[in-house]
Design an enzyme around this catalytic site. Structure first.
Site: not given
Ligand code: PGA
Length: 249
Positions: A10-12, A95, A97, A167, A173, A213, A234-235
């Site tokens: 997930n590049w956001k 998600h 966010e 999640e 993050g 994470s 994500g990251g």
């Molecule tokens: P993260 O993000 O791996 O950076 O914690 C995961 C996500 O939000 O899908």
């Protein structure tokens, strides 16, 4: 039947189109796998170049959001048929966010899940609790409510094909991963909830990811859990490390 693992990035809101093409050139040899389904969910403007850059590989491209209407006066939104025509196969829905910063509701997500299936897109439906909810002891109740609301009226045959990502919000993050035990417990609770709403077969088929994470160091143990069928990353999906997560064995 063994479920095939699915690892999605997930590049956001990261990577311009040019940067996206560069990153895919780096990741392509590292993540092109037959053993695991690999998806890169990228910002809308990166979708077309990302599809071109992954042509001829086993890497699928996903969107990070989608509207539930077919077309019309929804400035700034992307319609499902736009994604399909571009070659998108998956779409992240709900998600945390998007729920938190863009006020997406379970009612809207329910419409989005149905619309995705109408167009042959596979939803990656996200759910998860806040730290406060975990401390109050209502994690499982909360997740069950999200799943039941978001899947209301979605037939078993569709649910069997979809992906659900657990999640925990406090792990996104933050570098704070849920323990393997915590992640497995909630992923199992999600599968039990699906069995309860639908049937055992649907529950056995639905793929449930853990996200929050995930990194090269913890993927192997997490993905070895009986109810964890891969990860939403994500990251670490913005780095060559993503290759190690895909090849977690
Ligand atoms: P993260 O993000 O791996 O950076 O914690 C995961 C996500 O939000 O899908």
């Amino acid at each position: 039947m063994a479920r095939k693992k699915i690892v999605a990035g997930n590049w956001k809101m990261n990577m311009t189109p040019a940067k996206a093409v560069e990153l895919i050139a780096t990741l392509r040899p590292l993540v092109d796998s037959n053993d695991v389904d690999v998806v890169l969910c990228v910002p809308a403007i990166d979708i077309v170049p990302a599809i071109t850059a992954t042509r001829g590989t086993n890497i699928a491209i996903g969107a990070e959001n989608m509207h539930y209407e077919e077309s019309g006066a929804y400035t700034g939104e992307i319609a499902p048929n736009m994604l399909v025509e571009a070659g998108v196969k998956y779409v992240i829905l709900g998600h945390s966010e998007r729920r938190e910063y863009f006020h997406e509701t379970d009612e809207e997500l329910n419409k989005k899940v149905k619309k995705a299936f109408e167009h042959g897109l596979t939803p990656i439906l996200c759910c998860g609790e806040t730290l406060e909810q975990r401390e109050m002891g209502i994690t499982i109740d909360w997740i069950r409510m999200q799943i039941k609301s978001d899947l209301a009226g979605v037939p078993a045959s569709d649910v069997a094909k979809m992906v659900i990502a657990y999640e925990p919000i406090w792990a996104i993050g933050t570098g704070k991963t849920a323990t393997t035990g915590q992640a497995q417990q909630v992923c199992k609770a999600i599968r039990d909830c699906i069995a309860e709403i639908y049937d055992e077969e649907t529950a056995e088929n639905v793929r449930i990811q853990y996200g929050g994470s995930v990194n090269a160091g913890n993927a192997k143990e997490l993905f070895a859990q009986p109810d964890i069928d891969g990860g939403l990353v994500g990251g670490a999906s913005l780095k060559p490390e993503f290759g190690k997560i895909v090849n977690y064995k």
